[in-house]
Design a protein around this motif. Sequence first.
Motif, PDB file in Angstrom:
ATOM      1  N   SER A  43      46.358  48.986  44.702  1.00 43.53           N
ATOM      2  CA  SER A  43      46.349  47.764  43.887  1.00 43.53           C
ATOM      3  C   SER A  43      47.245  47.904  42.654  1.00 43.53           C
ATOM      4  O   SER A  43      47.941  46.946  42.284  1.00 43.53           O
ATOM      5  N   LYS A  44      47.264  49.064  42.025  1.00 41.38           N
ATOM      6  CA  LYS A  44      48.164  49.260  40.880  1.00 41.38           C
ATOM      7  C   LYS A  44      49.624  49.262  41.324  1.00 41.38           C
ATOM      8  O   LYS A  44      50.492  48.744  40.615  1.00 41.38           O
ATOM      9  N   LEU A 157      48.172  39.081  42.808  1.00 35.46           N
ATOM     10  CA  LEU A 157      48.213  39.985  43.966  1.00 35.46           C
ATOM     11  C   LEU A 157      47.342  41.223  43.761  1.00 35.46           C
ATOM     12  O   LEU A 157      46.782  41.760  44.718  1.00 35.46           O
ATOM     13  N   PHE A 158      47.220  41.685  42.516  1.00 34.61           N
ATOM     14  CA  PHE A 158      46.326  42.798  42.210  1.00 34.61           C
ATOM     15  C   PHE A 158      44.885  42.429  42.575  1.00 34.61           C
ATOM     16  O   PHE A 158      44.188  43.184  43.254  1.00 34.61           O
ATOM     17  N   VAL A 159      44.452  41.244  42.143  1.00 34.54           N
ATOM     18  CA  VAL A 159      43.083  40.789  42.424  1.00 34.54           C
ATOM     19  C   VAL A 159      42.882  40.559  43.920  1.00 34.54           C
ATOM     20  O   VAL A 159      41.856  40.950  44.489  1.00 34.54           O
ATOM     21  N   ILE A 160      43.849  39.949  44.587  1.00 33.23           N
ATOM     22  CA  ILE A 160      43.741  39.721  46.027  1.00 33.23           C
ATOM     23  C   ILE A 160      43.636  41.044  46.780  1.00 33.23           C
ATOM     24  O   ILE A 160      42.853  41.165  47.730  1.00 33.23           O
ATOM     25  N   THR A 161      44.398  42.036  46.362  1.00 29.53           N
ATOM     26  CA  THR A 161      44.326  43.355  47.005  1.00 29.53           C
ATOM     27  C   THR A 161      42.954  43.975  46.825  1.00 29.53           C
ATOM     28  O   THR A 161      42.380  44.510  47.781  1.00 29.53           O
ATOM     29  N   LEU A 163      40.132  42.393  46.305  1.00 31.78           N
ATOM     30  CA  LEU A 163      39.180  41.622  47.101  1.00 31.78           C
ATOM     31  C   LEU A 163      39.324  41.925  48.594  1.00 31.78           C
ATOM     32  O   LEU A 163      38.322  42.058  49.307  1.00 31.78           O
ATOM     33  N   PHE A 164      40.563  42.043  49.070  1.00 25.47           N
ATOM     34  CA  PHE A 164      40.788  42.389  50.473  1.00 25.47           C
ATOM     35  C   PHE A 164      40.198  43.753  50.789  1.00 25.47           C
ATOM     36  O   PHE A 164      39.574  43.951  51.830  1.00 25.47           O
ATOM     37  N   ARG A 166      37.742  45.311  49.280  1.00 27.96           N
ATOM     38  CA  ARG A 166      36.279  45.209  49.261  1.00 27.96           C
ATOM     39  C   ARG A 166      35.765  44.511  50.514  1.00 27.96           C
ATOM     40  O   ARG A 166      34.811  44.957  51.135  1.00 27.96           O
ATOM     41  N   TRP A 167      36.404  43.420  50.919  1.00 33.99           N
ATOM     42  CA  TRP A 167      36.028  42.708  52.138  1.00 33.99           C
ATOM     43  C   TRP A 167      36.171  43.617  53.350  1.00 33.99           C
ATOM     44  O   TRP A 167      35.317  43.615  54.238  1.00 33.99           O
ATOM     45  N   SER A 168      37.230  44.396  53.394  1.00 31.96           N
ATOM     46  CA  SER A 168      37.461  45.313  54.507  1.00 31.96           C
ATOM     47  C   SER A 168      36.353  46.355  54.612  1.00 31.96           C
ATOM     48  O   SER A 168      35.871  46.663  55.712  1.00 31.96           O
ATOM     49  N   ILE A 169      35.925  46.888  53.502  1.00 27.42           N
ATOM     50  CA  ILE A 169      34.857  47.894  53.507  1.00 27.42           C
ATOM     51  C   ILE A 169      33.536  47.261  53.937  1.00 27.42           C
ATOM     52  O   ILE A 169      32.783  47.847  54.726  1.00 27.42           O
ATOM     53  N   ILE A 170      33.245  46.078  53.448  1.00 25.38           N
ATOM     54  CA  ILE A 170      32.006  45.385  53.840  1.00 25.38           C
ATOM     55  C   ILE A 170      32.007  45.121  55.338  1.00 25.38           C
ATOM     56  O   ILE A 170      30.991  45.333  56.017  1.00 25.38           O
ATOM     57  N   GLN A 171      33.137  44.674  55.879  1.00 25.98           N
ATOM     58  CA  GLN A 171      33.221  44.431  57.319  1.00 25.98           C
ATOM     59  C   GLN A 171      33.048  45.712  58.115  1.00 25.98           C
ATOM     60  O   GLN A 171      32.411  45.723  59.169  1.00 25.98           O
ATOM     61  N   HIS A 172      33.601  46.803  57.626  1.00 29.02           N
ATOM     62  CA  HIS A 172      33.459  48.099  58.294  1.00 29.02           C
ATOM     63  C   HIS A 172      31.986  48.522  58.337  1.00 29.02           C
ATOM     64  O   HIS A 172      31.500  48.978  59.381  1.00 29.02           O
ATOM     65  N   TYR A 173      31.277  48.377  57.240  1.00 27.04           N
ATOM     66  CA  TYR A 173      29.857  48.750  57.220  1.00 27.04           C
ATOM     67  C   TYR A 173      29.011  47.828  58.086  1.00 27.04           C
ATOM     68  O   TYR A 173      28.051  48.269  58.720  1.00 27.04           O
TER      69      TYR A 173
END
Length: 180
Positions: A43-44, A157-161, A163-164, A166-173
């Motif tokens: 993200s940075k 784009l930093f915030v979208i990254t 959020l993406f 975090r969403w990816s990790i939630i979907q994985h779990y």
Amino acid sequence: MAKQFFRSWLPSPVKISEMKLMKVFGQRTLNPLLWYVNRKSISKAIFIGTFWGMLPLPFHSILIVLTVLFFEVNLPISLCLAWLTNPFTLIPILYIGFWLGAQVFQVNMINQDMILGVLHQISHWITHFGHGHIDLSLAKILLLGLVLEAFIFAILLFVITRLFWRWSIIQHYKRRRYIK
């Protein structure tokens, strides 16, 4: 997960360090922190690459590399974003930048007379070998607008990254939980 997504298409450190631009920086580009794929680093890196990539500067890749070396974030992601400014995106970037600058300085957008006046000043300056006057008020408006635009898009784009990721990790779990 997002980590596998980024790792799947990132080039190897050896490939990047063999680029002509990178040979200037020597072994510093092989620092493992510049190749690390995690939420903070990516993200940075996206923030840095977007900020410098949105500014239509010559050699902005060098500015990206210097900033990445200073903050030790992912190098290839930042360098990929250097291509945000290209012949297809340059006109919209300049237009939005001038519009933002015009809003800050509370002036009207540029019109045909202003463009012809500036072109006349520039041609007069060139034909008289640097002697003459160029009105830099439009450049001031454009420069401030471009910096604001780059900063806004970089934060977005930093915030979208984040959020993406975090969403990816939630979907994985969620997938892991349903498999058991």
